[in-house]
Scaffold this motif. Structure first.
Motif, PDB file in Angstrom:
ATOM      1  N   PHE A 156      -8.891  -9.290   0.438  1.00 19.03           N
ATOM      2  CA  PHE A 156      -9.352  -8.409   1.512  1.00 19.03           C
ATOM      3  C   PHE A 156      -8.298  -8.300   2.607  1.00 19.03           C
ATOM      4  O   PHE A 156      -8.006  -7.221   3.126  1.00 19.03           O
ATOM      5  CB  PHE A 156     -10.667  -8.927   2.097  1.00 19.03           C
ATOM      6  CG  PHE A 156     -11.862  -8.610   1.248  1.00 19.03           C
ATOM      7  CD1 PHE A 156     -11.865  -7.532   0.398  1.00 19.03           C
ATOM      8  CD2 PHE A 156     -12.992  -9.411   1.320  1.00 19.03           C
ATOM      9  CE1 PHE A 156     -12.959  -7.237  -0.393  1.00 19.03           C
ATOM     10  CE2 PHE A 156     -14.100  -9.131   0.538  1.00 19.03           C
ATOM     11  CZ  PHE A 156     -14.096  -8.042  -0.325  1.00 19.03           C
ATOM     12  N   GLY A 157      -7.752  -9.441   2.977  1.00 20.16           N
ATOM     13  CA  GLY A 157      -6.719  -9.418   4.002  1.00 20.16           C
ATOM     14  C   GLY A 157      -5.478  -8.661   3.555  1.00 20.16           C
ATOM     15  O   GLY A 157      -4.858  -7.936   4.350  1.00 20.16           O
ATOM     16  N   TYR A 158      -5.131  -8.804   2.288  1.00 17.50           N
ATOM     17  CA  TYR A 158      -3.948  -8.118   1.759  1.00 17.50           C
ATOM     18  C   TYR A 158      -4.160  -6.600   1.744  1.00 17.50           C
ATOM     19  O   TYR A 158      -3.280  -5.828   2.157  1.00 17.50           O
ATOM     20  CB  TYR A 158      -3.669  -8.618   0.345  1.00 17.50           C
ATOM     21  CG  TYR A 158      -2.511  -7.939  -0.337  1.00 17.50           C
ATOM     22  CD1 TYR A 158      -1.199  -8.257  -0.009  1.00 17.50           C
ATOM     23  CD2 TYR A 158      -2.734  -6.975  -1.317  1.00 17.50           C
ATOM     24  CE1 TYR A 158      -0.133  -7.637  -0.638  1.00 17.50           C
ATOM     25  CE2 TYR A 158      -1.681  -6.342  -1.953  1.00 17.50           C
ATOM     26  CZ  TYR A 158      -0.382  -6.678  -1.613  1.00 17.50           C
ATOM     27  OH  TYR A 158       0.665  -6.047  -2.242  1.00 17.50           O
ATOM     28  N   ILE A 159      -5.352  -6.180   1.289  1.00 19.69           N
ATOM     29  CA  ILE A 159      -5.649  -4.741   1.264  1.00 19.69           C
ATOM     30  C   ILE A 159      -5.674  -4.183   2.683  1.00 19.69           C
ATOM     31  O   ILE A 159      -5.159  -3.093   2.956  1.00 19.69           O
ATOM     32  CB  ILE A 159      -6.989  -4.485   0.549  1.00 19.69           C
ATOM     33  CG1 ILE A 159      -6.873  -4.877  -0.930  1.00 19.69           C
ATOM     34  CG2 ILE A 159      -7.411  -3.028   0.689  1.00 19.69           C
ATOM     35  CD1 ILE A 159      -8.186  -4.824  -1.681  1.00 19.69           C
ATOM     36  N   GLY A 160      -6.276  -4.955   3.591  1.00 19.62           N
ATOM     37  CA  GLY A 160      -6.303  -4.507   4.974  1.00 19.62           C
ATOM     38  C   GLY A 160      -4.922  -4.447   5.580  1.00 19.62           C
ATOM     39  O   GLY A 160      -4.603  -3.527   6.352  1.00 19.62           O
ATOM     40  N   PHE A 161      -4.074  -5.397   5.228  1.00 18.73           N
ATOM     41  CA  PHE A 161      -2.713  -5.408   5.749  1.00 18.73           C
ATOM     42  C   PHE A 161      -1.905  -4.225   5.240  1.00 18.73           C
ATOM     43  O   PHE A 161      -1.143  -3.600   5.990  1.00 18.73           O
ATOM     44  CB  PHE A 161      -2.034  -6.719   5.353  1.00 18.73           C
ATOM     45  CG  PHE A 161      -0.601  -6.802   5.778  1.00 18.73           C
ATOM     46  CD1 PHE A 161      -0.264  -7.069   7.100  1.00 18.73           C
ATOM     47  CD2 PHE A 161       0.424  -6.616   4.863  1.00 18.73           C
ATOM     48  CE1 PHE A 161       1.066  -7.134   7.495  1.00 18.73           C
ATOM     49  CE2 PHE A 161       1.749  -6.693   5.246  1.00 18.73           C
ATOM     50  CZ  PHE A 161       2.073  -6.960   6.568  1.00 18.73           C
ATOM     51  N   ARG A 162      -2.093  -3.894   3.978  1.00 22.76           N
ATOM     52  CA  ARG A 162      -1.356  -2.772   3.396  1.00 22.76           C
ATOM     53  C   ARG A 162      -1.964  -1.423   3.778  1.00 22.76           C
ATOM     54  O   ARG A 162      -1.270  -0.414   3.772  1.00 22.76           O
ATOM     55  CB  ARG A 162      -1.323  -2.910   1.870  1.00 22.76           C
ATOM     56  CG  ARG A 162      -0.588  -4.143   1.370  1.00 22.76           C
ATOM     57  CD  ARG A 162       0.876  -4.096   1.738  1.00 22.76           C
ATOM     58  NE  ARG A 162       1.536  -2.970   1.097  1.00 22.76           N
ATOM     59  CZ  ARG A 162       2.140  -3.031  -0.081  1.00 22.76           C
ATOM     60  NH1 ARG A 162       2.182  -4.180  -0.746  1.00 22.76           N
ATOM     61  NH2 ARG A 162       2.726  -1.966  -0.601  1.00 22.76           N
ATOM     62  N   GLY A 163      -3.258  -1.401   4.106  1.00 18.25           N
ATOM     63  CA  GLY A 163      -3.923  -0.126   4.386  1.00 18.25           C
ATOM     64  C   GLY A 163      -3.964   0.261   5.836  1.00 18.25           C
ATOM     65  O   GLY A 163      -4.427   1.360   6.165  1.00 18.25           O
ATOM     66  N   GLY A 164      -3.551  -0.620   6.720  1.00 15.16           N
ATOM     67  CA  GLY A 164      -3.583  -0.290   8.137  1.00 15.16           C
ATOM     68  C   GLY A 164      -4.779  -0.909   8.833  1.00 15.16           C
ATOM     69  O   GLY A 164      -5.639  -1.545   8.208  1.00 15.16           O
ATOM     70  N   MET A 165      -4.876  -0.698  10.140  1.00 13.86           N
ATOM     71  CA  MET A 165      -5.892  -1.361  10.938  1.00 13.86           C
ATOM     72  C   MET A 165      -7.292  -0.877  10.589  1.00 13.86           C
ATOM     73  O   MET A 165      -8.219  -1.671  10.431  1.00 13.86           O
ATOM     74  CB  MET A 165      -5.616  -1.119  12.424  1.00 13.86           C
ATOM     75  CG  MET A 165      -6.585  -1.838  13.344  1.00 13.86           C
ATOM     76  SD  MET A 165      -6.257  -1.532  15.089  1.00 13.86           S
ATOM     77  CE  MET A 165      -6.683   0.220  15.174  1.00 13.86           C
ATOM     78  N   ILE A 166      -7.464   0.443  10.427  1.00 11.27           N
ATOM     79  CA  ILE A 166      -8.808   0.971  10.169  1.00 11.27           C
ATOM     80  C   ILE A 166      -9.320   0.509   8.816  1.00 11.27           C
ATOM     81  O   ILE A 166     -10.432  -0.023   8.682  1.00 11.27           O
ATOM     82  CB  ILE A 166      -8.796   2.516  10.253  1.00 11.27           C
ATOM     83  CG1 ILE A 166      -8.423   2.957  11.675  1.00 11.27           C
ATOM     84  CG2 ILE A 166     -10.164   3.073   9.865  1.00 11.27           C
ATOM     85  CD1 ILE A 166      -8.308   4.461  11.825  1.00 11.27           C
ATOM     86  N   VAL A 167      -8.483   0.688   7.799  1.00 16.35           N
ATOM     87  CA  VAL A 167      -8.882   0.244   6.452  1.00 16.35           C
ATOM     88  C   VAL A 167      -9.086  -1.268   6.430  1.00 16.35           C
ATOM     89  O   VAL A 167     -10.027  -1.788   5.816  1.00 16.35           O
ATOM     90  CB  VAL A 167      -7.816   0.666   5.421  1.00 16.35           C
ATOM     91  CG1 VAL A 167      -8.172   0.117   4.038  1.00 16.35           C
ATOM     92  CG2 VAL A 167      -7.709   2.173   5.379  1.00 16.35           C
ATOM     93  N   GLY A 168      -8.215  -1.998   7.112  1.00 20.46           N
ATOM     94  CA  GLY A 168      -8.333  -3.449   7.145  1.00 20.46           C
ATOM     95  C   GLY A 168      -9.625  -3.906   7.781  1.00 20.46           C
ATOM     96  O   GLY A 168     -10.294  -4.822   7.282  1.00 20.46           O
ATOM     97  N   CYS A 169     -10.003  -3.279   8.885  1.00 23.93           N
ATOM     98  CA  CYS A 169     -11.250  -3.665   9.556  1.00 23.93           C
ATOM     99  C   CYS A 169     -12.459  -3.355   8.684  1.00 23.93           C
ATOM    100  O   CYS A 169     -13.406  -4.149   8.595  1.00 23.93           O
ATOM    101  CB  CYS A 169     -11.370  -2.935  10.895  1.00 23.93           C
ATOM    102  SG  CYS A 169     -10.201  -3.512  12.153  1.00 23.93           S
ATOM    103  N   ILE A 170     -12.436  -2.193   8.014  1.00 22.82           N
ATOM    104  CA  ILE A 170     -13.571  -1.832   7.152  1.00 22.82           C
ATOM    105  C   ILE A 170     -13.707  -2.801   5.991  1.00 22.82           C
ATOM    106  O   ILE A 170     -14.794  -3.303   5.683  1.00 22.82           O
ATOM    107  CB  ILE A 170     -13.405  -0.384   6.637  1.00 22.82           C
ATOM    108  CG1 ILE A 170     -13.494   0.612   7.809  1.00 22.82           C
ATOM    109  CG2 ILE A 170     -14.470  -0.065   5.594  1.00 22.82           C
ATOM    110  CD1 ILE A 170     -13.191   2.043   7.420  1.00 22.82           C
ATOM    111  N   VAL A 171     -12.590  -3.049   5.325  1.00 20.52           N
ATOM    112  CA  VAL A 171     -12.616  -3.951   4.163  1.00 20.52           C
ATOM    113  C   VAL A 171     -13.007  -5.367   4.582  1.00 20.52           C
ATOM    114  O   VAL A 171     -13.823  -6.019   3.932  1.00 20.52           O
ATOM    115  CB  VAL A 171     -11.247  -3.942   3.463  1.00 20.52           C
ATOM    116  CG1 VAL A 171     -11.205  -5.012   2.375  1.00 20.52           C
ATOM    117  CG2 VAL A 171     -10.980  -2.574   2.858  1.00 20.52           C
ATOM    118  N   SER A 172     -12.423  -5.852   5.673  1.00 17.58           N
ATOM    119  CA  SER A 172     -12.721  -7.205   6.130  1.00 17.58           C
ATOM    120  C   SER A 172     -14.175  -7.340   6.547  1.00 17.58           C
ATOM    121  O   SER A 172     -14.840  -8.333   6.224  1.00 17.58           O
ATOM    122  CB  SER A 172     -11.805  -7.575   7.307  1.00 17.58           C
ATOM    123  OG  SER A 172     -10.454  -7.549   6.913  1.00 17.58           O
ATOM    124  N   ALA A 173     -14.688  -6.348   7.262  1.00 15.78           N
ATOM    125  CA  ALA A 173     -16.083  -6.391   7.695  1.00 15.78           C
ATOM    126  C   ALA A 173     -17.025  -6.374   6.500  1.00 15.78           C
ATOM    127  O   ALA A 173     -17.996  -7.133   6.446  1.00 15.78           O
ATOM    128  CB  ALA A 173     -16.377  -5.219   8.637  1.00 15.78           C
TER     129      ALA A 173
END
Length: 353
Positions: free
Chosen positions: A316-333
């Motif tokens: 999740f952290g890796y996808i969020g890191f590669r996808g940017g802040m918005i994608v990262g927050c959505i995936v992490s949440a």
């Protein structure tokens, strides 16, 4: 009269004078008005002189005692130095032989030292014997080096040879004394063959293995757990081998979880086959969870689930890191919310005993 003499002899001279003056007054021989004058004349000077005399005497005695103490300290120092030289003159191998004999005796015949605590004596001597052997190799490494080279000419690393004999050593003692503590260390030695080790220092726990040994760590511990669980589920697990149960279920599960966590982590870009490791991790965890709920063997599934949860968080952290802040927050949440729901619903197996 005899009683009076004994009474007088048991008292000090000033007390005797006071008593005589008191008796003379009582008998009417002396005037009571002159009592204080008589005491000041015949008793007080004696007490003062005697006090000064005793004070000087005590001072002299104190000096004498101090000199005796100083002389005693000098004698003790000389005795200790000579004794130390005597012990230092004895060859080291004598001490090592005595220590090995005492430890081996406690290992083979623990009741020699204590009948009521023989099991704990044997466990303690299991490790002290290894310490003595290690000290012997450390002290006489140069002398033993040619012998070891002649014995071991197979090109096998000495760490593997040492771990192999540790497995034999701990396993034999564990089976003989039916000790789960020693059996746990037999499994630790078995894991050390794959370079996996668990090291604890105050405040930090290290899980260590060599990167090039990752496939062996995963395969060896997977087979170890699968064989164990297969024998348990089919009721073919020997009762004598129950001394290894604690080590296999916990230590082997931690070693396998650590290896899969590293192999399936997206942040280890230098590691190959990340996706196959991740798929294998999910399949293995699902299988162990099925055994957890259906077969009653709870520890491996619980441990692997914890490591699998950490791996999912890394992804999740890796996808969020590669996808940017918005994608990262959505995936992490989403991931954290789903994890919280799973923990609330299935938290019983995480703390399974």
């Amino acid at each position: 009269m005899i009683k009076l003499i004994r009474t007088l002899s048991a008292k000090t001279e000033d007390e005797v004078r006071k008593q005589l003056l008191t008796e003379l007054i009582q008998d009417g021989e002396l005037n009571a008005q002159n009592q204080e004058k008589l005491i000041a004349k015949y008793v007080v000077p004696f007490v003062v002189n005697k006090t000064k005399y005793l004070s000087i005497t005590n001072f002299i005695k104190t000096i004498a005692v101090g000199m005796l103490l100083f002389a005693t300290w000098g004698i003790i120092t000389k005795v200790v130095k000579k004794t130390w030289r005597l012990f230092a003159s004895i060859p080291l191998y004598v001490y090592l032989f005595l220590a090995f004999t005492a430890s081996a005796t406690g290992l083979v015949a623990p009741k020699t030292y204590s009948k009521s605590q023989s099991d704990w004596v044997a466990i303690t001597c299991t490790f002290t014997t290894l310490m003595v052997v290690g000290a012997t190799f450390g002290a006489y490494n140069r002398q033993l080096e040619p012998i070891l080279q002649k014995i071991f000419r197979l090109g096998i690393p000495r760490e593997l040879i040492a771990n192999f004999w540790l497995i034999v050593y701990f396993a034999s003692i564990a089976l003989y004394y039916k000790s789960q503590i020693i059996g746990f260390f037999a499994i630790v030695s078995l894991s050390s063959l794959t370079s996996f080790s668990l090291i604890y220092v105050p405040g930090t726990l290290f899980l260590h293995f060599k990167n090039e040994m990752l496939p062996i760590v995963v395969i060896a511990h997977s087979l170890e757990l699968l064989i164990y669980m297969g024998l348990k589920l089919t009721n073919n697990f020997p009762e004598a081998f129950s001394v290894f149960k604690f080590g296999v279920e916990y230590y082997a599960s931690i070693a396998l979880g650590t290896g899969l966590l590293v192999g399936a982590s997206p942040f280890y870009s230098h590691m190959k086959y990340t996706v196959p490791y991740a798929l294998f991790f999910i399949i293995l965890t699902a299988g162990f969870l099925a055994v957890h709920f259906l077969g009653g063997i709870k520890v491996p599934g619980s441990v692997l689930t914890c490591f699998c949860f950490l791996t999912i968080l890394e992804w999740f952290g890796y996808i969020g890191f590669r996808g940017g802040m918005i994608v990262g927050c959505i995936v992490s949440a989403a991931g954290l919310f789903g994890a919280a729901r799973l923990i609330e619903k299935h938290s019983d197996f995480i703390l399974a005993k």
